[in-house]
Scaffold this motif. Sequence first.
Motif, PDB file in Angstrom:
ATOM      1  N   ILE A   1     -18.527 -43.458 -62.074  1.00 39.64           N
ATOM      2  CA  ILE A   1     -19.344 -42.817 -61.022  1.00 39.64           C
ATOM      3  C   ILE A   1     -18.517 -42.609 -59.762  1.00 39.64           C
ATOM      4  CG2 ILE A   1     -21.406 -43.057 -59.576  1.00 39.64           C
ATOM      5  CD1 ILE A   1     -22.644 -44.775 -61.776  1.00 39.64           C
ATOM      6  N   GLY A   2     -17.710 -43.607 -59.408  1.00 43.78           N
ATOM      7  CA  GLY A   2     -16.895 -43.516 -58.204  1.00 43.78           C
ATOM      8  C   GLY A   2     -15.523 -42.941 -58.466  1.00 43.78           C
ATOM      9  N   ALA A   3     -14.888 -42.472 -57.422  1.00 47.81           N
ATOM     10  CA  ALA A   3     -13.551 -41.883 -57.544  1.00 47.81           C
ATOM     11  C   ALA A   3     -12.494 -42.983 -57.485  1.00 47.81           C
ATOM     12  CB  ALA A   3     -13.329 -40.878 -56.419  1.00 47.81           C
ATOM     13  N   ASN A  42     -17.280 -54.131 -50.231  1.00 47.06           N
ATOM     14  CA  ASN A  42     -16.951 -52.730 -50.502  1.00 47.06           C
ATOM     15  C   ASN A  42     -16.095 -52.602 -51.770  1.00 47.06           C
ATOM     16  OD1 ASN A  42     -18.354 -51.828 -48.260  1.00 47.06           O
ATOM     17  ND2 ASN A  42     -16.538 -51.845 -46.926  1.00 47.06           N
ATOM     18  N   LEU A  43     -15.140 -53.525 -51.929  1.00 51.98           N
ATOM     19  CA  LEU A  43     -14.287 -53.480 -53.112  1.00 51.98           C
ATOM     20  C   LEU A  43     -15.096 -53.729 -54.384  1.00 51.98           C
ATOM     21  CD1 LEU A  43     -11.556 -53.359 -54.524  1.00 51.98           C
ATOM     22  CD2 LEU A  43     -11.254 -55.796 -54.004  1.00 51.98           C
ATOM     23  N   GLU A  44     -15.988 -54.689 -54.337  1.00 45.99           N
ATOM     24  CA  GLU A  44     -16.823 -54.983 -55.510  1.00 45.99           C
ATOM     25  C   GLU A  44     -17.704 -53.796 -55.862  1.00 45.99           C
ATOM     26  OE1 GLU A  44     -18.841 -58.481 -54.285  1.00 45.99           O
ATOM     27  OE2 GLU A  44     -17.186 -59.851 -54.788  1.00 45.99           O
ATOM     28  N   ARG A  45     -18.260 -53.118 -54.839  1.00 48.26           N
ATOM     29  CA  ARG A  45     -19.101 -51.946 -55.088  1.00 48.26           C
ATOM     30  C   ARG A  45     -18.296 -50.796 -55.680  1.00 48.26           C
ATOM     31  NH1 ARG A  45     -20.414 -51.029 -50.360  1.00 48.26           N
ATOM     32  NH2 ARG A  45     -19.086 -49.219 -49.950  1.00 48.26           N
ATOM     33  N   GLU A  46     -17.130 -50.505 -55.076  1.00 45.93           N
ATOM     34  CA  GLU A  46     -16.300 -49.409 -55.568  1.00 45.93           C
ATOM     35  C   GLU A  46     -15.765 -49.711 -56.978  1.00 45.93           C
ATOM     36  OE1 GLU A  46     -15.890 -46.509 -54.341  1.00 45.93           O
ATOM     37  OE2 GLU A  46     -16.975 -46.889 -52.468  1.00 45.93           O
ATOM     38  N   GLU A  47     -15.505 -50.994 -57.258  1.00 51.08           N
ATOM     39  CA  GLU A  47     -15.017 -51.371 -58.588  1.00 51.08           C
ATOM     40  C   GLU A  47     -16.091 -51.145 -59.654  1.00 51.08           C
ATOM     41  OE1 GLU A  47     -12.513 -55.038 -60.626  1.00 51.08           O
ATOM     42  OE2 GLU A  47     -13.769 -55.417 -58.874  1.00 51.08           O
ATOM     43  N   ARG A  48     -17.347 -51.478 -59.308  1.00 53.46           N
ATOM     44  CA  ARG A  48     -18.445 -51.253 -60.254  1.00 53.46           C
ATOM     45  C   ARG A  48     -18.641 -49.760 -60.512  1.00 53.46           C
ATOM     46  NH1 ARG A  48     -21.029 -55.260 -57.067  1.00 53.46           N
ATOM     47  NH2 ARG A  48     -22.206 -53.589 -56.010  1.00 53.46           N
ATOM     48  N   LEU A  49     -18.584 -48.977 -59.438  1.00 50.22           N
ATOM     49  CA  LEU A  49     -18.765 -47.539 -59.587  1.00 50.22           C
ATOM     50  C   LEU A  49     -17.633 -46.907 -60.384  1.00 50.22           C
ATOM     51  CD1 LEU A  49     -19.972 -46.628 -55.965  1.00 50.22           C
ATOM     52  CD2 LEU A  49     -21.372 -46.804 -58.043  1.00 50.22           C
ATOM     53  N   PHE A  50     -16.414 -47.389 -60.133  1.00 53.83           N
ATOM     54  CA  PHE A  50     -15.252 -46.832 -60.835  1.00 53.83           C
ATOM     55  C   PHE A  50     -15.318 -47.138 -62.332  1.00 53.83           C
ATOM     56  CE2 PHE A  50     -10.798 -47.372 -62.286  1.00 53.83           C
ATOM     57  CZ  PHE A  50     -10.398 -46.049 -62.171  1.00 53.83           C
ATOM     58  N   LYS A  51     -15.737 -48.353 -62.675  1.00 49.40           N
ATOM     59  CA  LYS A  51     -15.824 -48.737 -64.085  1.00 49.40           C
ATOM     60  C   LYS A  51     -16.922 -47.967 -64.814  1.00 49.40           C
ATOM     61  CE  LYS A  51     -13.886 -53.387 -63.660  1.00 49.40           C
ATOM     62  NZ  LYS A  51     -14.132 -54.848 -63.807  1.00 49.40           N
ATOM     63  N   TYR A  72     -11.700 -46.282 -54.826  1.00 50.74           N
ATOM     64  CA  TYR A  72     -11.497 -47.647 -55.329  1.00 50.74           C
ATOM     65  C   TYR A  72     -10.180 -48.219 -54.816  1.00 50.74           C
ATOM     66  CZ  TYR A  72     -10.110 -51.317 -58.589  1.00 50.74           C
ATOM     67  OH  TYR A  72      -9.653 -52.497 -59.138  1.00 50.74           O
ATOM     68  N   LEU A  73      -9.107 -47.414 -54.905  1.00 47.01           N
ATOM     69  CA  LEU A  73      -7.801 -47.873 -54.442  1.00 47.01           C
ATOM     70  C   LEU A  73      -7.784 -48.099 -52.932  1.00 47.01           C
ATOM     71  CD1 LEU A  73      -5.429 -45.643 -56.609  1.00 47.01           C
ATOM     72  CD2 LEU A  73      -6.025 -48.055 -56.950  1.00 47.01           C
ATOM     73  N   ALA A  74      -8.501 -47.229 -52.204  1.00 50.81           N
ATOM     74  CA  ALA A  74      -8.574 -47.377 -50.749  1.00 50.81           C
ATOM     75  C   ALA A  74      -9.293 -48.670 -50.364  1.00 50.81           C
ATOM     76  CB  ALA A  74      -9.268 -46.168 -50.132  1.00 50.81           C
ATOM     77  N   SER A  75     -10.395 -48.972 -51.066  1.00 52.59           N
ATOM     78  CA  SER A  75     -11.142 -50.203 -50.777  1.00 52.59           C
ATOM     79  C   SER A  75     -10.328 -51.434 -51.148  1.00 52.59           C
ATOM     80  CB  SER A  75     -12.473 -50.198 -51.530  1.00 52.59           C
ATOM     81  OG  SER A  75     -12.260 -50.189 -52.934  1.00 52.59           O
TER      82      SER A  75
END
Length: 222
Positions: free
Chosen positions: A108-110, A96-105, A114-117
């Motif tokens: 796309i993601g909030a 989940n962290l890797e996915r949210e990190e990719r989206l954040f960079k 990212y911080l929550a994951s």
Amino acid sequence: IKLSPEVMKQIDIKTAKVQPGAVKSTLKAMGKVLAPNDGKAIVSFAFSGRIVERHAGLGNWVKKGQPLVTLECEEVGNARSEYIRAQEDFQLAKQNLEREERLFKKDIGAKKEYLASKATFNTAKAALKAAEEKLQVMGISKETAVSAAKTISPRVTGTAPIAGRVIKDNAVLGTMVEASTEIMELMNPEKLCIDAEIYGKDLSKIQQENPVAINVPAYPQK
């Protein structure tokens, strides 16, 4: 006093010329033949359980790491289950962290997600470390816990901490043992020491490098 040659021969009197020389004194003391502490080991567990298997007994020679006794304990099964669950939570949190990190960079993601994951990942990582340390305290390796993932076994086997001989054996099948109970004791007789009792008044007679002669009843001629 004059003695005949026959009498001299019977009582075996020997004569010598009187002359200056060193006077040797001998200090006798009773002692015990012991193994030093690094040549002894106790087999016990950090938890209570029931003895279900014996792999060695009194007088047996064992190698380091050889299985000695197996216990069955509910606490062991729970610890293995906790580790497997913590490992699965860690892997999920990592993904989940890797996915949210990719989206954040990629914008796309909030940032909040990212911080929550990331927080969830850190929590799962800490829980996994705690589960691993609990296994180590109980004498269970991570590899053993993973291999038992499909059937969480409540059994754990105690192994020989050193190579040597079993000199005490309190392992009786079916017996419940409490935590830290001394189930077996091992001794490596390759290196021994003598614990001799010397009176305080005689301590001045002992110096380093003094020769020592040891006599034991088992070998009276040696």
